[in-house]
Design a protein around this motif. Structure first.
Motif, PDB file in Angstrom:
ATOM      1  N   GLU A   1      18.829  22.114  36.607  1.00 16.57           N
ATOM      2  CA  GLU A   1      20.208  21.644  36.446  1.00 16.57           C
ATOM      3  C   GLU A   1      20.945  21.571  37.783  1.00 16.57           C
ATOM      4  O   GLU A   1      21.805  20.716  37.976  1.00 16.57           O
ATOM      5  N   MET A   2      20.581  22.479  38.701  1.00 16.38           N
ATOM      6  CA  MET A   2      21.282  22.482  39.989  1.00 16.38           C
ATOM      7  C   MET A   2      21.102  21.172  40.737  1.00 16.38           C
ATOM      8  O   MET A   2      22.000  20.728  41.437  1.00 16.38           O
ATOM      9  N   VAL A   3      19.919  20.596  40.621  1.00 14.44           N
ATOM     10  CA  VAL A   3      19.659  19.367  41.387  1.00 14.44           C
ATOM     11  C   VAL A   3      19.525  18.154  40.479  1.00 14.44           C
ATOM     12  O   VAL A   3      19.089  17.095  40.908  1.00 14.44           O
ATOM     13  N   TYR A   4      19.913  18.314  39.209  1.00 15.01           N
ATOM     14  CA  TYR A   4      19.688  17.223  38.266  1.00 15.01           C
ATOM     15  C   TYR A   4      20.571  16.018  38.585  1.00 15.01           C
ATOM     16  O   TYR A   4      21.762  16.157  38.847  1.00 15.01           O
ATOM     17  N   ILE A   5      19.960  14.866  38.609  1.00 13.17           N
ATOM     18  CA  ILE A   5      20.739  13.638  38.701  1.00 13.17           C
ATOM     19  C   ILE A   5      20.236  12.682  37.642  1.00 13.17           C
ATOM     20  O   ILE A   5      19.056  12.698  37.300  1.00 13.17           O
ATOM     21  N   ASP A   6      21.151  11.884  37.155  1.00 16.75           N
ATOM     22  CA  ASP A   6      20.812  10.971  36.078  1.00 16.75           C
ATOM     23  C   ASP A   6      19.754   9.983  36.562  1.00 16.75           C
ATOM     24  O   ASP A   6      19.994   9.200  37.474  1.00 16.75           O
TER      25      ASP A   6
ATOM     26  N   GLU B   1      20.435   6.199  36.835  1.00 13.18           N
ATOM     27  CA  GLU B   1      21.247   5.694  37.940  1.00 13.18           C
ATOM     28  C   GLU B   1      20.467   5.611  39.238  1.00 13.18           C
ATOM     29  O   GLU B   1      20.798   4.832  40.118  1.00 13.18           O
ATOM     30  N   VAL B   2      19.458   6.472  39.348  1.00 10.15           N
ATOM     31  CA  VAL B   2      18.775   6.564  40.640  1.00 10.15           C
ATOM     32  C   VAL B   2      17.846   5.385  40.822  1.00 10.15           C
ATOM     33  O   VAL B   2      17.014   5.117  39.974  1.00 10.15           O
TER      34      VAL B   2
ATOM     35  N   VAL C   1      30.430   1.566  43.357  1.00 10.93           N
ATOM     36  CA  VAL C   1      29.142   1.665  44.026  1.00 10.93           C
ATOM     37  C   VAL C   1      28.301   2.780  43.422  1.00 10.93           C
ATOM     38  O   VAL C   1      28.786   3.870  43.159  1.00 10.93           O
ATOM     39  N   ARG C   2      27.053   2.423  43.119  1.00  8.36           N
ATOM     40  CA  ARG C   2      26.102   3.375  42.553  1.00  8.36           C
ATOM     41  C   ARG C   2      24.956   3.510  43.547  1.00  8.36           C
ATOM     42  O   ARG C   2      24.866   2.732  44.485  1.00  8.36           O
ATOM     43  N   PRO C   3      24.061   4.465  43.335  1.00  6.63           N
ATOM     44  CA  PRO C   3      22.965   4.583  44.294  1.00  6.63           C
ATOM     45  C   PRO C   3      22.193   3.283  44.478  1.00  6.63           C
ATOM     46  O   PRO C   3      21.703   2.994  45.555  1.00  6.63           O
TER      47      PRO C   3
ATOM     48  N   GLN D   1      23.776   0.155  46.669  1.00  4.64           N
ATOM     49  CA  GLN D   1      23.924   0.267  48.110  1.00  4.64           C
ATOM     50  C   GLN D   1      22.929  -0.592  48.861  1.00  4.64           C
ATOM     51  O   GLN D   1      23.213  -1.079  49.937  1.00  4.64           O
TER      52      GLN D   1
ATOM     53  N   ARG E   1      15.053  10.270  50.265  1.00  4.84           N
ATOM     54  CA  ARG E   1      16.073  11.235  49.913  1.00  4.84           C
ATOM     55  C   ARG E   1      15.503  12.315  49.006  1.00  4.84           C
ATOM     56  O   ARG E   1      15.837  13.477  49.113  1.00  4.84           O
TER      57      ARG E   1
ATOM     58  N   LEU F   1      15.651  16.385  49.556  1.00  7.61           N
ATOM     59  CA  LEU F   1      16.256  17.305  48.604  1.00  7.61           C
ATOM     60  C   LEU F   1      15.239  18.328  48.144  1.00  7.61           C
ATOM     61  O   LEU F   1      15.545  19.488  47.959  1.00  7.61           O
TER      62      LEU F   1
ATOM     63  N   PRO G   1      34.896   0.277  47.391  1.00  7.21           N
ATOM     64  CA  PRO G   1      34.362   0.573  46.058  1.00  7.21           C
ATOM     65  C   PRO G   1      34.412   2.065  45.758  1.00  7.21           C
ATOM     66  O   PRO G   1      34.188   2.884  46.643  1.00  7.21           O
ATOM     67  N   LEU G   2      34.724   2.380  44.514  1.00  9.57           N
ATOM     68  CA  LEU G   2      34.708   3.784  44.105  1.00  9.57           C
ATOM     69  C   LEU G   2      33.263   4.225  43.929  1.00  9.57           C
ATOM     70  O   LEU G   2      32.391   3.406  43.666  1.00  9.57           O
ATOM     71  N   LYS G   3      33.055   5.509  44.045  1.00  9.08           N
ATOM     72  CA  LYS G   3      31.678   6.001  43.961  1.00  9.08           C
ATOM     73  C   LYS G   3      31.384   6.533  42.573  1.00  9.08           C
ATOM     74  O   LYS G   3      32.240   7.153  41.950  1.00  9.08           O
ATOM     75  N   SER G   4      30.163   6.298  42.111  1.00  9.08           N
ATOM     76  CA  SER G   4      29.782   6.826  40.808  1.00  9.08           C
ATOM     77  C   SER G   4      29.526   8.323  40.927  1.00  9.08           C
ATOM     78  O   SER G   4      29.311   8.852  42.007  1.00  9.08           O
TER      79      SER G   4
ATOM     80  N   THR H   1      27.011  10.038  39.966  1.00  7.40           N
ATOM     81  CA  THR H   1      25.673  10.333  40.473  1.00  7.40           C
ATOM     82  C   THR H   1      25.638  10.245  41.989  1.00  7.40           C
ATOM     83  O   THR H   1      25.080  11.111  42.659  1.00  7.40           O
ATOM     84  N   LEU H   2      26.256   9.204  42.513  1.00  7.73           N
ATOM     85  CA  LEU H   2      26.231   9.026  43.960  1.00  7.73           C
ATOM     86  C   LEU H   2      26.970  10.164  44.647  1.00  7.73           C
ATOM     87  O   LEU H   2      26.504  10.701  45.654  1.00  7.73           O
TER      88      LEU H   2
ATOM     89  N   LYS I   1      27.315  13.160  43.563  1.00  5.44           N
ATOM     90  CA  LYS I   1      26.506  14.376  43.491  1.00  5.44           C
ATOM     91  C   LYS I   1      25.375  14.300  44.503  1.00  5.44           C
ATOM     92  O   LYS I   1      25.090  15.276  45.197  1.00  5.44           O
ATOM     93  N   LEU I   2      24.743  13.139  44.592  1.00  4.62           N
ATOM     94  CA  LEU I   2      23.655  12.965  45.562  1.00  4.62           C
ATOM     95  C   LEU I   2      24.146  13.253  46.968  1.00  4.62           C
ATOM     96  O   LEU I   2      23.510  13.988  47.729  1.00  4.62           O
TER      97      LEU I   2
ATOM     98  N   MET J   1      24.802  16.924  47.445  1.00  7.55           N
ATOM     99  CA  MET J   1      23.571  17.704  47.575  1.00  7.55           C
ATOM    100  C   MET J   1      22.935  17.489  48.929  1.00  7.55           C
ATOM    101  O   MET J   1      22.450  18.413  49.573  1.00  7.55           O
TER     102      MET J   1
ATOM    103  N   ALA K   1      22.306  20.293  51.659  1.00  7.34           N
ATOM    104  CA  ALA K   1      20.947  20.546  52.134  1.00  7.34           C
ATOM    105  C   ALA K   1      20.899  20.476  53.649  1.00  7.34           C
ATOM    106  O   ALA K   1      20.306  21.338  54.313  1.00  7.34           O
TER     107      ALA K   1
END
Lengths: 507, 70
Positions: free
Chosen positions: A52-57, A60-61, A115-117, A120, A149, A153, B35-38, B40-41, B43-44, B47, B51
């Motif tokens: 859970e600490m590093v969980y990402i959907d 989306e990735v 913007v989503r991962p 980009q 990435r 991580l 743009p706004l960030k999602s 997930t982004l 959090k990425l 992290m 790190a």
């Protein structure tokens, strides 16, 4: 403290887990495991907490490395028909805004409101562009492989333990765990998300699905996820399809659509989403998926329609509000855009991007009292130099708008001080320099802008005009041609080219 | 709306030709909505930053230890 000491530690750990205090949960589980290394409940809980600490959907990735982009073998047609590919953004007939109004990204798409991962990366056309496009969030360097990435991580999560990783992957008997359904799922997620060891995760999933006699849809989805990460898209598709035949599930539709998008089959993905909508009418994630594909194919009008559908189902969807807002802004309706961004503010979104957008909307909607205070807040909230540069760039526009060219000059200079690669600021600075009559300086800035982002037409066109003025017709012609490549419908470029051709014909 | 009599009177020439020379003007790049960030982004990014910070700290500690040993 006495109370906690008397409580059953495992129960307390569970309580921490439910309250999302994963570090505490994990520490407590470690203590339990020190007393009794064979406590399966504690072991399983610790794997879940660490995951859970590093969980990402996973939906989306989506990160493409250079190798995936440049050496893509999964594309069906190299030259796709118009409107059937995500790679040729300019080919749709959707009537998107022209680059004269809405800035474009490197791949030639109009910039998006959200913007989503995966948004980009875009898909740069040449190797040189691919190297230059920033791929990760914070570094300007591209990821060398799709897992860049993830690897980082993964190593980081191991660094936190002084005495090695929690589970030693190489000594794990996967076959044994695959037969214990209550442990194997948590273990799989741990291997997949925390260790990022896709190969071992795949082995575990394969064994487990065999143990479940190929009847458990969950394992099939996980297999598909592993195949996707490994770049085996057709295998992933098979697994997801099979999982769907067992159990209709929204997530599975999303994963499958992701596969099709990666295979550059947007139409298939759209059909799939529509199938999904038959089973789950009004599902927001599916509607958003459709809207995203339309947006990526540069069909902004239908994208906005679908985003509006999303808002009918869920009126707090940030992505939909942001996209519709930015669309209104770039279709010359800043006051309506302002209402959308204000809605976001009411919902509790509080970051520099939003305040920057509010500032711009206020200025262009002629609500001058709010403009500068919005920008001040945006500047107070920045977290990186790039953001700071973008905000100063926009303040520069406000300064140009009110005619304070000295302020504008300083703003663009500041933008460049924070981000030396801001091509837009170079271009605008060049225009201001030319007003001051410093031709050489302007020329240098334009050349820098053009080399930094060849996808923009402005620096090329400006360079063409400038060269034409000083009588360097050859450079002017070359620059105008580049401008035409970037923005074929630009009328002024066409005129420029026409007059230049006439000149050359006379000579 | 009652008509307000203005002090200035507009001038509309009724005769003669109107000509405008069309000179190419330099174009500015357009204002950029960010743009706004999602989630997930965000959090990425968080992290990744954590790190990197951790690695930096550990490296610094390591270096200090080495210097101490010398």
């Amino acid at each position: 403290m006495e109370v906690t000491l008397s409580m059953d530690p495992l129960f307390l750990a569970w309580s921490y887990f439910r309250r999302r205090k994963f570090q505490k949960c994990s520490d407590l589980c470690t203590k339990v495991l020190e007393d009794n290394p064979f406590d399966q409940a504690a072991w399983s809980l610790k794997t879940r907490a660490l995951t859970e600490m590093v969980y990402i959907d996973e939906v989306e990735v989506d990160q493409e490395g250079i190798a995936e982009i440049m050496l893509d073998e999964s594309a069906i047609a190299q030259v796709a028909r118009p409107g059937t590919s995500l790679r040729l953004p300019g080919t749709s007939q959707g009537g998107g805004p022209t680059p004269a109004i809405r800035p474009v990204t490197q791949s030639g798409r109009p910039i998006t409101g959200f913007v989503r991962p995966s948004t980009q990366s875009g898909r740069p056309g040449t190797m040189e562009q691919a190297i230059r496009t920033p791929r990760t969030a914070n570094t300007a360097r591209p990821v060398t492989s799709a897992s860049g990435r993830f690897v980082r991580l993964g190593t980081a999560s191991m660094l936190t333990h002084q005495d090695g990783p929690f589970i030693n992957m190489s000594r794990l008997n996967l076959a044994k765990y695959a037969q214990k359904p209550n442990l194997s799922k948590a273990l799989f997620e741990y291997i997949f998300h925390h260790e990022n060891d896709v190969k071992n995760a795949l082995d575990l999933a394969a064994l487990a699905t065999e143990h479940a006699q190929f009847k458990d849809w969950w394992w099939k989805v996980q297999l598909g996820k592993c195949y996707y990460r490994l770049g085996l898209y057709r295998e992933a598709e098979k697994q997801f399809r099979s999982a769907l035949s067992h159990q209709e599930f929204v997530d599975t539709y999303l994963y499958l659509a992701k596969v099709y998008q990666r295979l550059d089959q947007p139409i298939t993905a759209l059909n799939l989403f529509k199938q999904g909508l038959d089973h789950f009418p009004g599902e927001v994630t599916l509607l958003t998926g459709i809207a995203r594909i339309h947006e990526e194919m540069n069909n902004i009008t239908s994208a906005t329609e679908y985003y509006k559908d999303v808002l009918k189902q869920d009126n707090t969807n940030v992505e939909a509000i942001a996209c519709i807002g930015s669309n209104h802004f770039y279709t010359d309706q800043p006051e309506i855009a302002l209402r959308f961004y204000r809605r976001l503010l009411q919902m509790g979104v509080y970051n520099c991007q939003l305040y920057n957008n509010l500032g711009l909307c206020c200025f262009y909607a002629q609500q001058y009292d709010m403009t500068l205070s919005s920008f001040e807040r945006a500047l107070a909230l920045v977290s990186s130099d790039d953001e700071q540069a973008d905000i100063w760039y926009n303040i520069g526009h406000v300064a140009v708008g009110i005619g304070d060219l000295t302020l504008a000059y300083q703003c663009f200079k500041l933008a460049l001080a924070f981000n030396n690669d801001n091509a837009e600021a170079y271009n605008n600075l060049a225009v201001l320099e030319l007003r001051k009559g410093r031709i050489e300086q302007a020329k240098a800035f334009l050349q820098t802008a053009a080399s930094l982002s060849p996808h923009m037409y402005e620096p090329h066109f400006n360079f063409s005009v400038l060269s034409d003025k000083v009588g360097d017709l050859q450079s002017s012609y070359v620059a105008a041609q580049k401008s035409e490549d970037a923005f074929p419908e630009h009328v002024d470029t066409q005129k420029m080219l026409k007059t230049l051709r006439q000149h050359f014909a006379v000579l | 709306m009652p008509e307000v009599k203005s002090v200035f009177r507009e001038v509309l020439p009724k005769q003669g030709q109107l000509s405008v020379e069309d000179v190419p003007v330099l174009v500015l790049c357009k204002p950029k909505l960010l743009p706004l960030k999602s989630v997930t982004l965000e959090k990425l990014e968080k992290m990744q930053q954590e790190a990197q910070e951790l690695i930096r700290q550990q490296e610094a500690a390591h270096r200090e230890q080495q210097e101490h040993e010398q």
